[in-house]
Scaffold this active site. Structure first.
Site, PDB file in Angstrom:
ATOM      1  NE  ARG A  74      -3.640   2.630   2.491  1.00 34.30           N
ATOM      2  CZ  ARG A  74      -4.552   2.884   2.958  1.00 34.30           C
ATOM      3  NH1 ARG A  74      -5.210   1.896   3.877  1.00 34.30           N
ATOM      4  NH2 ARG A  74      -5.310   3.854   3.263  1.00 34.30           N
TER       5      ARG A  74
ATOM      6  CG  ASN B  10     -11.554  -1.550  -1.576  1.00 41.63           C
ATOM      7  OD1 ASN B  10     -12.524  -1.328  -2.018  1.00 41.63           O
ATOM      8  ND2 ASN B  10     -11.377  -0.978  -0.378  1.00 41.63           N
TER       9      ASN B  10
ATOM     10  CB  CYS C  55     -18.329  -0.539  -1.079  1.00 39.45           C
ATOM     11  SG  CYS C  55     -17.296   1.066  -0.783  1.00 39.45           S
TER      12      CYS C  55
ATOM     13  CG  HIS D  31     -14.231   3.199  -4.070  1.00 37.49           C
ATOM     14  ND1 HIS D  31     -12.877   2.912  -3.811  1.00 37.49           N
ATOM     15  CD2 HIS D  31     -14.993   2.913  -3.011  1.00 37.49           C
ATOM     16  CE1 HIS D  31     -13.054   2.263  -2.739  1.00 37.49           C
ATOM     17  NE2 HIS D  31     -14.024   2.257  -2.166  1.00 37.49           N
TER      18      HIS D  31
ATOM     19  CE1 TYR E 114     -11.602   5.845  -2.114  1.00 40.36           C
ATOM     20  CE2 TYR E 114     -13.798   5.541  -1.029  1.00 40.36           C
ATOM     21  CZ  TYR E 114     -12.434   5.079  -1.059  1.00 40.36           C
ATOM     22  OH  TYR E 114     -11.943   4.297  -0.146  1.00 40.36           O
TER      23      TYR E 114
END
Length: 438
Positions: A94, A148, A170, A200, A254
């Site tokens: 990440r 995700n 989500c 998103h 988002y």
């Protein structure tokens, strides 16, 4: 009667959320067994989580057998539900997803832009293996995917695995509904938001309170003052009055990355220059959480978990499993096959939309047409997602480049290749499908 849940990625700091949700709904969804599954690298964490989960169950005096294992196939035997919450490459991956794009002058975020693409690339091979194991060992089990980028991963599984009982979830739509209720000062169960779009990249087209249209009132009230509209893991800049009033749609948090790209990038780069990223903050938070989890007196989910950004995770996952198991036919927002719900998209595209949840799965509620204001954006995003899936499954470098160029947060034909090459090289250990280079 037995009812078994398998949590893949059981060593995640989010797992106490789902345990809390199971306990809260135990009178409706009476799981008799929960198995937490992880890999060797997550062994110590899953042991800590399992001990906490046992204390939580004991505190509520529920008859649930809880165990943990590193043996996926053993865990899957006789499972009715399987949830997936994995992070291939861990938080180090990440951090790469955030730092490398920022070093090239692009948004660095774990599920959007270049970082989201590489997260999908790393995840596809592992999730396909998991889906095949589920289909072979417990073919009737529902696979609830929280990994995700959830929409992209769910579509890849539905297109390329033999297991078709897959639903993506989500917490963002649920978070938006809860926030709308708070802003309108009503109970959340009185609010219904019509969601339309992709994971998103979903919009609220209509907001009802007890069947009465409150969309205009919400857009009037929803401004930069409502910081709680964004979860803890997303920078909150707020939407302008002009955007809200002219678009006549409710954005999700988002959307700031796409409609306020310069400001979001500037905010991220200031933090990056100071050596800060969200991944670094999460690493520190994870250390704190697991230290708290080891407290033998702890018998409930700690408040500090809310800082992790997974608010309402348990409610979303457990409510969906409850409705599937009990055939409730209620309305929930999930990621599932379009099947004609949005006429501008193919039937096999995965969308995020309101559905009736039945024992046979989600039934998308048909939408007349995409709003003209965002039609082009949604179609572009879906085309981009399909490129990501094709590239990530095949390991085709040319398609990977096309996916990078198609992403609205990149779209720079000169710099896209350098960014792609560095990210592929940095992640090569988790990308068996790619022959690195091009």
């Amino acid at each position: 009667m037995t009812l078994k849940l398998v949590v893949i990625g059981g060593g995640s700091s989010y797992t106490p959320e789902i345990i809390e949700g199971v306990l809260k709904r135990h009178h409706q969804l009476s799981f008799t067994e929960i198995v937490l599954v992880d890999i060797e690298e997550g062994k110590e964490k899953v042991k800590i989580i399992a001990d906490l989960a046992k204390r939580m169950i004991q505190q509520e005096k529920k008859e649930i057998k809880l165990s943990w294992t590193l043996d996926l196939e053993y865990a899957l035997r006789e499972a009715e539900f399987v949830t997936t919450q994995i992070r291939v490459g861990g938080l180090d991956a990440r951090e790469r997803d955030e730092r490398i794009p920022l070093s090239h002058g692009f948004i660095g975020q774990e599920t959007n832009g270049a970082g989201g693409i590489l997260k999908a690339f790393r995840t596809f091979p592992v999730m396909l293996q998991i889906a095949e194991a589920v289909h072979r060992i417990c073919p009737e089990a529902w696979m609830i995917n929280f990994t995700n980028p959830a929409g992209i991963i769910t579509e890849a599984l539905l297109k390329y695995s033999t297991h078709k009982k897959v639903i993506g979830v989500c917490n963002i739509p649920y978070h938006m509904q809860q926030s709308a209720a708070e802003i309108l000062e009503v109970n959340a169960d009185q609010v219904l938001v019509e969601f339309i779009g992709l994971n998103h990249f979903v919009f609220g087209r209509r907001v009802e309170v007890n069947g009465i249209d409150y969309t205009e009132e919400l857009t009037e009230r929803l401004d930069h003052n409502h910081a709680k509209y964004s979860p803890a893991n997303i920078i909150h800049l707020g939407s302008s009055k002009a955007f809200m009033q002219n678009m006549k749609l409710i954005p999700n948090p988002y959307h700031q990355y796409y409609y306020q790209t310069k400001d979001m990038l500037a905010t991220q780069q200031r933090a990056y220059k100071n050596g800060e990223t969200r991944a670094k903050a999460v690493k520190q938070l994870e250390k704190q959480l697991f230290a708290i989890y080891q407290d033998s007196a702890l018998t409930k989910k700690p408040e500090q978990l809310e800082e992790r950004g997974g608010a309402f995770y348990s409610e979303v996952a457990c409510r969906l499993m409850d409705s599937l198991y009990n055939n409730r036919k209620d309305i929930q927002t999930v990621n599932t096959l379009n099947n004609g719900a949005i006429k501008e998209l193919p039937d096999d595209a995965v969308i995020e939309v309101n559905c009736f949840i039945t024992k046979d799965g989600p039934e998308p509620i048909t939408i007349v047409s995409l709003p003209m204001a965002v039609k082009g954006d949604i179609l572009q995003m879906k085309a981009f997602e399909e490129l990501v899936i094709e590239a990530g499954i095949s390991g085709d470098y040319h398609q990977a480049y096309q996916a990078f160029l198609a992403n609205p947060l990149i779209k720079d034909e000169k710099r896209a290749k350098a960014l792609l090459d560095e990210m592929l090289a940095a992640n090569h250990k988790e990308l068996p499908q790619f022959m690195i280079g091009g």
